[in-house]
Structures are given as structure tokens and as C-alpha cells.
Write an enzyme that holds these catalytic residues in place. Structure first.
Site, short mmCIF file in Angstrom:
data_model
loop_
_atom_site.label_atom_id
_atom_site.label_comp_id
_atom_site.label_asym_id
_atom_site.label_seq_id
_atom_site.Cartn_x
_atom_site.Cartn_y
_atom_site.Cartn_z
N ARG A 1 12.41 12.78 -7.86
CA ARG A 1 12.65 13.18 -6.56
C ARG A 1 13.11 11.76 -5.89
O ARG A 1 13.12 10.64 -6.44
CB ARG A 1 11.37 13.42 -5.93
CG ARG A 1 10.85 14.73 -6.14
CD ARG A 1 9.49 15.04 -5.23
NE ARG A 1 9.21 16.35 -5.53
CZ ARG A 1 7.94 16.54 -5.79
NH1 ARG A 1 6.93 15.51 -5.97
NH2 ARG A 1 7.67 17.96 -5.87
N SER B 1 1.07 -12.26 12.33
CA SER B 1 2.10 -10.99 12.39
C SER B 1 2.53 -10.84 11.31
O SER B 1 3.01 -11.52 10.49
CB SER B 1 3.14 -11.72 13.20
OG SER B 1 4.31 -10.61 13.22
N ASP C 1 4.90 -8.92 10.52
CA ASP C 1 6.15 -8.41 10.38
C ASP C 1 7.06 -9.89 10.05
O ASP C 1 8.19 -9.68 9.94
CB ASP C 1 6.76 -8.14 11.87
CG ASP C 1 6.02 -6.92 12.24
OD1 ASP C 1 5.67 -6.00 11.43
OD2 ASP C 1 6.57 -6.47 13.37
N CYS D 1 -4.30 -6.60 26.15
CA CYS D 1 -5.05 -6.69 27.51
C CYS D 1 -3.93 -6.80 28.41
O CYS D 1 -3.18 -7.77 28.81
CB CYS D 1 -5.61 -8.07 27.41
SG CYS D 1 -6.43 -8.61 29.11
#
Ligand code: ADP
Length: 737
Positions: free
Chosen positions: A187, A150, A152, A75
């Protein structure tokens, strides 16, 4: 009546719903009115029907949902004082002067502004006639409790934040899946994970996934030609037989000059210098998605409940606080301090003061970094000439616990890297007495970080009689200097028995360390044992499915979970699934309880309830079995509901370890190796059990175990999680008012 508002803001995080549910139900239980503010600060600025009173049932059925049902937004208006003025007006129009704000550091920064400006905003609202003076006087002070939502885990004020455990689940699911395809094609995969300023997800994801290289923002490679070093190590790894190679890159990774190390950059380096096909997987929003893990549901629930208690307890105006967790304890940190310390880490790494950034991240982050650094080596450091090479044995004992392999892998690699010789004992103490022991080298534990079960084999044998003679012979023959037992209670018992036999068998005079690994979480000196988190997630996923199977019918499920005499899995799964009743051995069951419960259920169903969930720990009561309780409910419930029982059984012990268990296993094993090495070098023969206590890893002398442990019930005398019972009860039953 106090009115409190709750909102979720900024980036969404799994577990936000659990926090909102806990806030609403705790508040109602405490006789407060509670308002949901929709779409974060946008709803506060807009007002109207974006601020709505919530009832008990408004937060029903949301515990297991990802995202946030009350919406979140960014916001821009709220960043300006004019926006915050509107927000303050809308809060006052609803009589709200207490807020629980669930969001990241941006949202909590905004919260702090609102708090600081509150008196000025009120003055202006009164002066412009928007608010009556008596309303302003009544709400002169704004109270705020912040919960860090959060993925993170990038904020000071809590060991872990709401959402980060689930994000790690998503990362580890992805790296596990990628490693099998990477291995098939030989890979290299570069996996980019979230974390613009914080390497937590990358570091822990790499640790839990057994990745081969990792880049994080706070601690860039300490040399200029990191490309050369990485390529050399990965190339040698290939030559040593590694089929799958995974490099984890945090989205904010950088070199020591602050230049981004992007996944593209890493890919090009690998392709150019190694000539190997390299693919990038950017995990992106997958990390924010999906159902919250058991850990995130319970963490958020406890934080939500604590936030309400905090708001209620304040008798005089207080500054805003962040409600967080350290170990298993709720903590409160002044919001301004939490924001300043969070800012300090970001600034340090932005200004390329990396040592400072790492210091601010704290011990366990640094320790994890060092462990990952060693684990990604192609081969261990060669022993230093003249060093004493210890011969350390490692074994598993007790029932299988997911994460046992992760712990053995760490112990083997870290000890070998220190120049020692690791001996793997097959099949627990049975293998020890039979001399079924073989040397384990660096590559012998490849791929074990993510593998469920117990590769070394495990069983519940506790040696007795002539077994001790055989064990002493094995110890002597293999010249074992120290022993690491990773397992459950029978392992602890075996170590105690070996200690008791020392006078007869001097070979037993070696230091031994017990590392807690049992899904039951019933071990002494440890608040959490390896495997319990995986089992809890297994239960919670199964119960989610069971609940979904009953959408249209009026039904009560009685679910039986494992745990022997320890109610940990039962209580924690009840908290994480919203069960209305939980039966444990600790609390016991009486006929009166059963009748009260069935009447309560009947009353609920007669008022429109559609689904009931009851969790029973396997040894809650020998007579009132799961079948008995189901039959009783069925009979007493009459036509109001029918009853189904579900005994979850061995699915609880199975599956690959959760990220939490992998991280716990890695850290515990690392401490066990260091501790054992220290004891042997000091010529000491004490035996200890290791565990996380109050957020730290602690060694307890095995001599103290009989004092701390209820030998009969096979569980610690004091169990920290018993304190959570009242919260589970409050959240399960509608408030009487
Ligand atoms: P997060 O809370 O996840 O860190 P943001 O940084 O996007 O997410 O912040 C969410 C919202 O919080 C913003 O959209 C804004 O409304 C408010 N906010 C963020 N920073 C500030 C600030 N410095 N001042 C006022 N409000 C802010």
C-alpha cells in the site's frame, strides 16, 4: 535575594520539564529564589497561588515526564496591554523581575512586549496606587531569558529546539511501523506530520525514515504538474521492487502558488493516477507526547542552566535574549533579532519567495533537502558519457553502532548517483584482506535507513604483518580509488596502519575517510559519533524502568554502562536520568570518594529519600567494580537502604538507530563521498577523519590524530562534554543553603 520566575507557555514540548528542573535547581544553587508560574501567561495574569515559590524537591521526578508539570495555556488576555498590566502587577507582588520563559515564537513575542512595556506598566501601576513607588523603583528593569520550546524547530536562535528531537522519535517510530504494514500489503501511506510553517519535522522525518517523497512549506515542488512527476517516480519505484511507499506531508505543505498540498489531496492524486490503495495517517498530537528523548532532556537541562547563568551574570539592564545551542555550544541571540529572523522565513514562504525562505533556513536544512531529493530517486542518474567512474569501497569496523547501515546506504546511493561504482567490503578489514568485496547497487541498500546492526558485518580486527600484503592485493585487484571507513577506533587505527605501510605497498596510496561510528563516542575529530545517541536512549529508557521498579522501597541502584575508557555515555545518561553520582575513568574513583558518596546517600535516606541512582562507566576503575561499589554501599548503608546493581550490557548497542543517529549518519556519509571524490579528482591521497565540530562538519588530517588522541586510553585528549560535569553535579545534589 534575586527572585526569578519560570513558566512554560504555548504548545507543550517534551523537555520543558527538564528545563524547568534545571532553572529551579540552578537558581536555588545560586542562592536565588525561584517561582513557578503555572499555566503560562494565564498564571501570570491571574496571580495568586498560580505563582508559587519552588523548592529543590518540587522538581524531583519530572525529568522523564512528557508535557509540562507546571502547565501551559494559550492566554488571550496577555495579548492585550491590560492583561500584561495585571501580569506585571502580579510579578511585582512576588518581587519577581527576572523571567525564564520556555515557549514558541508566540510566547516569546509576548515576552518581548512585556519587556518593552515594562517601564510604562510600572508607571501606570504606581499612578493607580496598585504598586508602591519604591517597589517599582526596585524592579525598574525586567530581565528575560527565552528558551525555545517547540517541537517544530521553527525558530531562529537555536540549531534545535526543545521537543523537536522527541517529536522526530515519534515520527520515526510511526514511519518504521507503517513501512512494515505498507510492505505487507503493497500500500501507499501518506503520513502527515506537524509543521505549519516549517518543514523541519517532515524533512528530517523523511530523511530518517527513508520515505519516498516529501512535501514541505518552504520549498514546494518547482513544477506545476508535480502530481505527474510524483506518480511517475512512485510507479517506477513499485516496478523496481519497492513494496512500501511512504509520502511525508508537512501540515503546512503548499504548491508554488501557495495552494495547500494536504494529505487528502495527495491521497486522491495517488489513487486516481496510480490506482493504488492509499491510506492517510495523521500523526497529530502523538508527536507532542511521550517521554522526552535523552537528547531533549539534556538539551533542555543545559539551556535551563544557561538561562539562569545568563540572568545572574547581567550586571546592568539587558535586552531579552534567546538561549540556544549551536553544535554543542550554548548561544545567546537578542530576542528581537531571533523573532525578526523567524518572521522573515514565514513571510518569505507565505509570499511565495521560496528560494529566499530556503536561504534563510540555513545550510544544513538545504543540504538535507538535496540529500532527500536524491535518496528518493528510483534509480541513480546514469553516468555522464566520458566521466571518470570512480571505484569507491565502503566498510564498517569496530563494534556495531546503530546508524552504520544508514551511513552505508547514503554513501552507496549518493556515490552511485554521481556515476561512481560502490564496493561493499564484508566484515571490516578482515573482508578487505580476504577480498570479500562486492559491488553494491541502488536497491541493494533498500530498507537500510532504519535498520540497526551492521549489514556489511563489522569486527575489531586491526591488520598486521602479512595482512598488509593481502590488503594491497585486494585494493589493486578491485582497482579501488578511495575508501570510506565507517566505524570505531579500530577502524581509525587500521587506516593509520595502512598509511604507515604506504612505502612498502603503493596500492595504499589512495585517499581514505574515517566516519565516526561508535556508541562510546570516543573518536578523534568528532564531537559526536554515529550510534552514541541510540545507546544513550537505550540506557535512559532502561534506567527509567529500573527507577520505576523501586517506587515503594528505599533502594540505591548502581547501573553500569558501556564506553570503555570514555565516560560520555555515563555522564550524559546521568544528566538525562537525574543520577546523583557518576563514576568515570576520566575522573577516577578513590576510596575517599566512595565513602563520601555513601555517607551522603545515607544522610539523604535518613531524611526521607526513597531512591538513589548511581551510574558507573564500565572502566571507571579496575578495582572498584560495580559489584564492589554495590557491596560497599550495601554494607555502609546499613538499614537505611538496600542496593541493587544493574549491568546494562549489550542492549546498549542494539536496536534501530535513533532519528538523531540516522540524520547524523546521512549527513556524514554525504560529506565523506563528496570529499573523497574531490580528493581523487585532485589526485590527492590525504586521509582524513570527519566529524561534527562546533556545529559544522569538519575534516581533520589523519596525520593529526596521534596528536589529538590518547592512544593509551583510546579517547580524545580533549573531550567537550567534560565541561558538563559541574552542571551534572549541581543538579544532582540539593543546594546547601
Ligand atoms: P507558541 O508560544 O507555542 O508559539 P502561541 O502562539 O499560542 O504558542 O502563544 C502562546 C501565548 O503567548 C499566547 O496564548 C499569548 O498569551 C502569548 N502571545 C502570543 N503571541 C502574542 C503577541 N503577539 N502578543 C502578546 N502575547 C502573545
Amino acid at each position: 535575594m534575586k527572585r526569578i520566575g519560570v513558566l512554560t507557555s504555548g504548545g507543550d514540548a517534551q523537555g520543558m520539564n527538564a528545563a524547568v528542573r534545571a532553572v529551579v535547581r540552578m537558581a536555588l544553587n545560586q542562592n536565588m529564589a525561584v517561582y513557578a508560574i503555572y499555566e503560562g501567561y494565564q498564571g501570570m495574569v491571574n496571580g495568586g497561588d498560580q505563582i508559587r515559590p519552588f523548592t529543590w524537591t518540587d522538581v524531583g521526578g519530572i525529568l522523564q515526564q512528557g508535557g509540562t508539570v507546571i502547565g501551559t495555556a494559550r492566554c488571550a488576555e496577555f495579548r492585550e496591554r491590560s492583561g500584561r498590566l495585571k501580569a506585571a502587577r502580579n510579578l511585582l507582588l512576588n518581587g519577581i523581575d527576572s523571567l525564564v520563559i520556555i515557549g514558541g515564537d508566540g510566547s516569546l513575542t509576548g515576552a518581548n512586549y512585556l519587556y518593552e512595556e515594562w517601564p510604562g506598566l510600572l508607571e501606570e501601576l504606581v499612578a493607580t496606587g496598585q504598586i508602591a513607588p519604591d517597589v517599582a523603583a526596585k524592579h525598574a528593569h525586567l530581565q528575560i531569558a527565552g528558551i525555545i520550546g517547540s517541537i517544530d524547530n521553527d525558530m531562529y536562535g537555536s540549531d534545535v529546539t526543545t521537543g523537536s528531537d522527541t517529536a522526530l522519535h515519534r515520527i520515526v517510530e510511526a514511519t518504521d511501523a507503517i513501512s512494515s504494514t505498507a510492505a505487507s500489503h503493497q500500500r501507499i501511506f501518506v503520513v502527515e506530520v506537524m509543521g505549519r510553517r516549517c518543514g523541519y519535522l517532515a524533512l528530517m522525518g523523511a530523511m530518517a525514515g527513508g520515505a519516498d517523497w516529501v512535501f514541505i512549506p518552504e520549498n514546494p515542488p518547482d513544477i506545476d504538474d508535480w502530481e505527474e512527476k510524483m506518480c511517475k517516480v512512485l510507479h517506477l519505484g513499485r516496478e523496481a521492487g519497492r513494496r512500501d511507499i511512504i509520502v511525508v506531508v508537512a501540515e503546512g505543505a503548499q504548491d508554488r502558488y501557495g495552494q495547500p498540498i494536504t494529505s487528502e489531496r495527495v491521497k486522491h492524486v495517488l489513487e486516481d493516477r496510480l490506482g493504488e490503495e492509499t491510506r492517510i495517517t495523521v500523526l497529530g498530537h502523538v508527536q507532542r507526547g511521550g517521554a522526552p528523548s535523552a537528547f531533549d532532556r539534556n538539551l533542555s537541562t543545559l539551556l535551563g542552566a544557561a538561562a539562569v547563568e545568563h540572568l545572574l551574570a547581567a550586571t546592568e539592564p539587558e535586552k531579552p535574549f534567546v538561549i540556544g545551542i549551536r553544535g554543542n555550544k550554548i548561544t545567546r541571540t537578542p530576542l528581537d533579532e531571533a523573532l525578526a529572523k523567524t518572521q522573515a522565513v514565514a513571510q518569505a514562504s507565505q509570499e511565495q519567495h521560496y528560494a529566499e525562505a530556503m536561504r534563510l533556513r540555513g545550510n544544513s536544512f538545504n543540504e538535507s533537502f538535496q540529500i532527500v531529493r536524491t535518496m528518493v530517486r528510483v534509480l541513480p542518474h546514469p553516468p555522464t558519457p566520458g566521466q571518470r567512474r570512480l571505484r569507491l569501497a565502503v566498510l564498517n569496523a569496530g563494534g556495531p553502532a546503530p546508524g552504520m547501515n544508514t551511513a552505508v546506504r547514503t554513501a552507496v546511493r549518493l556515490a552511485t548517483d554521481k556515476g561512481h561504482i560502490m564496493l561493499g567490503v564484508q566484515n571490516g578489514f578482515r573482508g578487505l584482506l580476504k577480498g570479500d568485496i562486492r559491488e553494491m547497487d541502488w536497491m541493494s541498500v533498500s530498507g537500510w535507513a532504519s535498520r540497526g546492526g551492521a549489514e556489511l558485518g563489522t569486527n575489531r580486527l586491526v591488520p598486521e604483518g602479512s595482512d598488509f600484503y593481502a590488503i594491497a592485493r585486494s585494493l589493486e585487484e578491485h582497482k579501488i580509488d578511495g575508501l570510506i571507513m565507517i566505524g570505531g577506533w579500530s577502524g581509525y587505527e587500521s587506516v593509520l596502519q595502512m598509511m604507515a605501510q604506504r612505502a612498502t605497498f603503493p596500492a595504499n596510496n589512495i585517499p581514505m575517510v574515517c566516519v565516526p561510528a561508535s556508541i562510546n563516542n570516543n573518536l578523534p575529530g568528532a564531537e559526536l559519533s554515529i550510534g552514541a545517541d541510540t545507546a544513550l536512549n537505550n540506557i535512559v529508557q532502561a534506567v527509567d524502568k529500573i527507577k520505576q521498579s523501586a517506587v515503594a522501597s528505599r533502594r540505591v541502584f548502581v547501573v553500569e554502562v558501556m564506553g570503555h575508557n570514555c565516560g560520555y555515555l555515563a555522564l550524559m545518561s546521568a544528566l538525562a536520568t537525574g543520577a546523583e553520582r557518576v563514576y568515570t575513568n576520566e575522573e577516577g574513583i578513590t576510596t575517599q570518594n566512595l565513602l563520601e558518596d555513601v555517607h551522603e546517600l545515607s544522610e539523604g535516606f535518613s531524611k526521607g529519600k526513597r531512591l538513589g541512582l548511581v551510574i558507573r562507566s564500565e572502566n571507571a576503575n579496575p578495582i572498584y567494580t560495580t559489584s564492589f561499589i554495590s557491596a560497599l554501599y550495601e554494607e555502609e548503608g546499613g538499614d537505611l537502604f538496600d542496593v541493587r546493581e544493574a549491568i546494562l550490557g549489550h542492549l546498549q548497542q542494539g536496536g534501530d538507530p535513533s532519528p538523531f543517529d540516522r540524520i547524523l549518519a546521512t549527513r556524514l556519509a554525504s560529506h565523506a563521498v563528496n570529499h573523497l571524490e574531490g580528493l581523487i579528482e585532485a589526485g590527492e591521497t590525504t586521509c582524513a577523519c570527519l566529524g561534527q565540530v562546533g556545529g559544522a562538519l569538519v575534516f581533520t588530517d589523519m596525520q593529526d590524530v596521534p596528536r589529538m588522541f590518547d592512544m593509551d586510553k583510546k579517547r580524545p585528549k580533549k573531550q567537550w562534554w567534560m565541561d558538563l560535569q559541574p552542571i551534572a553535579k549541581i543538579l544532582a545534589k540539593p543546594a546547601p543553603h
